[in-house]
Design a protein around this motif. Structure first.
Motif, PDB file in Angstrom:
ATOM      1  N   GLN A 175      39.655  29.387  35.545  1.00  0.00           N
ATOM      2  CA  GLN A 175      40.347  29.908  34.374  1.00  0.00           C
ATOM      3  C   GLN A 175      41.750  30.436  34.716  1.00  0.00           C
ATOM      4  O   GLN A 175      42.435  31.000  33.864  1.00  0.00           O
ATOM      5  N   LYS A 176      42.160  30.258  36.001  1.00  0.00           N
ATOM      6  CA  LYS A 176      43.483  30.689  36.477  1.00  0.00           C
ATOM      7  C   LYS A 176      43.684  32.202  36.308  1.00  0.00           C
ATOM      8  O   LYS A 176      44.770  32.678  35.963  1.00  0.00           O
ATOM      9  N   LEU A 177      42.610  32.942  36.566  1.00  0.00           N
ATOM     10  CA  LEU A 177      42.663  34.403  36.463  1.00  0.00           C
ATOM     11  C   LEU A 177      42.552  35.081  37.833  1.00  0.00           C
ATOM     12  O   LEU A 177      42.631  36.300  37.916  1.00  0.00           O
ATOM     13  N   HIS A 178      42.379  34.305  38.883  1.00  0.00           N
ATOM     14  CA  HIS A 178      42.022  34.882  40.179  1.00  0.00           C
ATOM     15  C   HIS A 178      43.117  35.732  40.800  1.00  0.00           C
ATOM     16  O   HIS A 178      42.836  36.626  41.602  1.00  0.00           O
ATOM     17  N   THR A 179      44.376  35.492  40.447  1.00  0.00           N
ATOM     18  CA  THR A 179      45.470  36.275  41.040  1.00  0.00           C
ATOM     19  C   THR A 179      45.990  37.360  40.104  1.00  0.00           C
ATOM     20  O   THR A 179      46.922  38.084  40.473  1.00  0.00           O
ATOM     21  N   LEU A 180      45.418  37.467  38.912  1.00  0.00           N
ATOM     22  CA  LEU A 180      45.877  38.469  37.954  1.00  0.00           C
ATOM     23  C   LEU A 180      45.104  39.773  38.127  1.00  0.00           C
ATOM     24  O   LEU A 180      43.909  39.757  38.423  1.00  0.00           O
ATOM     25  N   VAL A 181      45.771  40.895  37.940  1.00  0.00           N
ATOM     26  CA  VAL A 181      45.126  42.207  38.022  1.00  0.00           C
ATOM     27  C   VAL A 181      44.801  42.667  36.606  1.00  0.00           C
ATOM     28  O   VAL A 181      45.701  42.936  35.812  1.00  0.00           O
ATOM     29  N   PRO A 182      43.517  42.744  36.247  1.00  0.00           N
ATOM     30  CA  PRO A 182      43.163  43.168  34.879  1.00  0.00           C
ATOM     31  C   PRO A 182      43.612  44.604  34.607  1.00  0.00           C
ATOM     32  O   PRO A 182      43.745  45.420  35.534  1.00  0.00           O
ATOM     33  N   GLU A 183      43.829  44.894  33.356  1.00  0.00           N
ATOM     34  CA  GLU A 183      44.217  46.251  32.975  1.00  0.00           C
ATOM     35  C   GLU A 183      43.112  47.233  33.363  1.00  0.00           C
ATOM     36  O   GLU A 183      41.931  47.026  33.062  1.00  0.00           O
ATOM     37  N   GLY A 184      43.488  48.279  34.082  1.00  0.00           N
ATOM     38  CA  GLY A 184      42.517  49.274  34.520  1.00  0.00           C
ATOM     39  C   GLY A 184      41.914  48.996  35.881  1.00  0.00           C
ATOM     40  O   GLY A 184      41.213  49.849  36.444  1.00  0.00           O
ATOM     41  N   ALA A 185      42.153  47.791  36.448  1.00  0.00           N
ATOM     42  CA  ALA A 185      41.636  47.453  37.773  1.00  0.00           C
ATOM     43  C   ALA A 185      42.709  47.712  38.825  1.00  0.00           C
ATOM     44  O   ALA A 185      43.902  47.783  38.528  1.00  0.00           O
ATOM     45  N   ALA A 186      42.279  47.821  40.088  1.00  0.00           N
ATOM     46  CA  ALA A 186      43.216  48.138  41.170  1.00  0.00           C
ATOM     47  C   ALA A 186      43.650  46.909  41.942  1.00  0.00           C
ATOM     48  O   ALA A 186      44.553  46.989  42.778  1.00  0.00           O
ATOM     49  N   SER A 187      43.012  45.760  41.702  1.00  0.00           N
ATOM     50  CA  SER A 187      43.327  44.568  42.473  1.00  0.00           C
ATOM     51  C   SER A 187      42.958  43.339  41.661  1.00  0.00           C
ATOM     52  O   SER A 187      42.364  43.430  40.582  1.00  0.00           O
ATOM     53  N   SER A 188      43.288  42.184  42.190  1.00  0.00           N
ATOM     54  CA  SER A 188      42.951  40.923  41.533  1.00  0.00           C
ATOM     55  C   SER A 188      41.542  40.497  41.922  1.00  0.00           C
ATOM     56  O   SER A 188      40.994  40.951  42.931  1.00  0.00           O
ATOM     57  N   PRO A 189      40.915  39.603  41.140  1.00  0.00           N
ATOM     58  CA  PRO A 189      39.612  39.060  41.552  1.00  0.00           C
ATOM     59  C   PRO A 189      39.658  38.416  42.939  1.00  0.00           C
ATOM     60  O   PRO A 189      38.709  38.525  43.710  1.00  0.00           O
ATOM     61  N   GLN A 190      40.769  37.754  43.260  1.00  0.00           N
ATOM     62  CA  GLN A 190      40.877  37.107  44.572  1.00  0.00           C
ATOM     63  C   GLN A 190      40.853  38.132  45.690  1.00  0.00           C
ATOM     64  O   GLN A 190      40.178  37.943  46.715  1.00  0.00           O
ATOM     65  N   HIS A 191      41.584  39.232  45.520  1.00  0.00           N
ATOM     66  CA  HIS A 191      41.608  40.293  46.533  1.00  0.00           C
ATOM     67  C   HIS A 191      40.212  40.885  46.708  1.00  0.00           C
ATOM     68  O   HIS A 191      39.746  41.091  47.839  1.00  0.00           O
TER      69      HIS A 191
END
Length: 508
Positions: A175-191
């Protein structure tokens, strides 16, 4: 017979479902229980009810958000209590751990059921950026915490956890979300994913609970140092490959190369290993851990030892020197410097804790053993131990390299043989505040063709780093005083420091 009453907005069943979501929200508004473990049953019950209750999408999202945050807070409060548990973990503590793992699995599953009931693989593109990114991140976080807690209690990962972690990350990447940092999160899914994978690459069975927590924090800081590579290129030390379809952590190329016919993921820890070596050199030079962005634990002998072992594993091919032979004979084991000192000085005594183990396999440099009977005491990875098999008189001195405990009745250890025997000694250590301190230590003889120097085993952190000259008193038959100097730090764990020593040519 009772008639069911309908109203203008729906059935009584719908009213009950709306009442259920309000009950969850009301519970979340209440103060938490005095002890974190007391929250676990209610959290699991409310999460189980959440999937079936009604309510508006906004209410359901708010309830799930509240349950997730409260669960994470409870688990954070419980984690420190797991660092002091002995192995195997007692039944009562393991019940709490099982409850935590059940809760985390529910969070991993439920966060991927979006408020409108649609799974993550069928999300409308318009909703993707506001809903799916956080859902995937939270699911990955819950799975990573599951693995972390399993590592802390030396338990194998639950069936399906690694596969679910790999496949959830695959969703984020698709879904091309792995490098994005969601609002309220401290890191990306990839990290987040890379940090969990790195902890699995660090051979967590060879770590104590405190060391697992330390490395988890370290990888959370430096996970971006990972270099993705093609699995076929994972042939050098410190490279790994992942099969997302299999329920396994990343596999070291030193153990097995990736199959050439399957498209797999690969990663290299070369850049992270170089960073590790730089940090170790600075710590050795006396730089405070915090000055280079590391926790205080990194500056302790145990922390520095963990970093050294990790850098060594990822720099070396790690090929096994000897073949293992399966066995099923018994051995007697004792552990701890004080226990081994007494054992070597006076022989077996009534107050000395001994336990019986079965040797499941052995090689010239070590054993794998499984506990059979007797108290194991405060045994942990990194501790010094002694074993005696059959009619042998001497006790072999070993280092506990790894531990696995599937349940309260089960404990397996990996033992590395350090020496065929030990000489008990007293280390006389001058102290400005307390006069002369006397520490129990063990001297391990040199082994021709393997090790030319003697080793000194001392409690972790007992010797100042700058003190090179040592006075040893040996009392067995005749009293002998030896003046030696340490030449190298061979091993540092949370329990012992192992030093190479030689006679001091310039005595005091």
């Amino acid at each position: 017979m009772t008639n069911t009453t309908f109203n203008a907005t729906g059935t009584a069943d719908n009213l009950a479902k709306h009442s259920g979501i309000r009950t969850i929200l009301q519970w979340l508004a209440e103060p938490p229980a005095p002890h974190p473990a007391d929250e676990l049953p209610s959290l699991r019950a409310n999460l189980k009810a959440w999937r079936d209750v009604g309510g508006t999408p906004q209410q359901r999202a708010r309830a799930l958000d509240g349950l997730y945050r409260r669960s994470c807070s409870v688990i954070d409060d419980l984690l420190p209590s797991l660092t002091d548990l002995t192995l195997p973990v007692p039944a009562k503590a393991r019940r709490v751990v099982r409850s935590v793992l059940d809760l985390l699995q529910m969070l991993a599953d439920e966060t991927l059921v979006l408020p409108n009931g649609v799974g993550v693989d069928r999300v409308d593109p318009i909703e993707r950026m506001t809903t799916l990114d956080l859902a995937v991140w939270r699911s990955l976080n819950a799975l990573a915490r599951q693995l972390l807690i399993g590592h802390m209690i030396a338990a194998p990962a639950r069936s399906g956890t690694w596969q679910q972690l790999h496949q959830t990350f695959a969703v984020a990447r698709a879904q091309k979300l792995h490098t994005l940092v969601p609002e309220g999160a401290a890191s990306s899914p990839q990290h987040l994913y890379h940090a969990a994978v790195l902890l699995g690459c660090a051979q967590p069975a060879s770590l104590t609970a405190r060391e697992v927590l330390f490395l988890a924090a370290y990888f959370d800081r430096f996970a971006d140092e990972i270099e993705p590579i093609a699995a076929a290129a994972a042939v050098q030390p410190g490279t790994f490959w992942i099969d997302p379809q299999r329920d396994l952590p990343a596999i070291s190329c030193s153990r097995r190369l990736a199959p050439p016919t399957v498209a797999l993921d690969g990663l290299s820890c070369a850049r992270l290993t170089a960073l590790l070596k730089t940090q170790i050199a600075k710590l050795d030079d006396g730089t405070p851990a915090q000055a280079i962005g590391l926790p205080d634990f990194a500056g302790t002998p145990a922390g520095l030892g963990v970093l050294r072992r990790l850098a060594g594993r990822w720099s070396d091919s790690g090929k096994r020197r000897f073949q293992r032979r399966r066995q099923n004979h018994r051995t007697i084991l004792s552990s701890g410097i004080d226990g081994l000192w007494q054992l070597c000085q006076t022989g077996e005594a009534a107050d000395l804790e001994l336990s019986t183990w079965m040797i499941t396999n052995e090689s010239p440099d070590g054993y794998a053993v499984m506990h059979v009977s007797g108290k194991t005491g405060a045994l942990s990875v990194g501790d010094i131990a002694a074993v005696r098999t059959g009619g042998e008189q001497n006790w072999q001195i070993c280092l506990v390299r790894w531990a696995v405990s599937e349940n309260p009745e089960h404990l397996e250890l990996g033992l590395q043989i350090l020496a065929p025997r030990a000489v008990p000694a007293i280390l006389a250590q001058p102290s400005d505040a307390l006069g002369t301190q006397h520490l129990r230590v063990l001297i391990l003889p040199e082994i021709p063709l393997l090790r030319s120097s003697q080793l000194l085993v001392v409690a972790s952190g007992a010797l100042p780093k700058q003190r090179q000259k040592l006075i040893l008193v040996i009392e067995k038959g005749n009293l002998v005083v030896r003046e030696v100097k340490r030449t190298n730090v061979d091993e540092q764990t949370g329990s012992v420091d192992i030093l190479s020593i030689e006679p001091d040519e310039n005595p005091f």
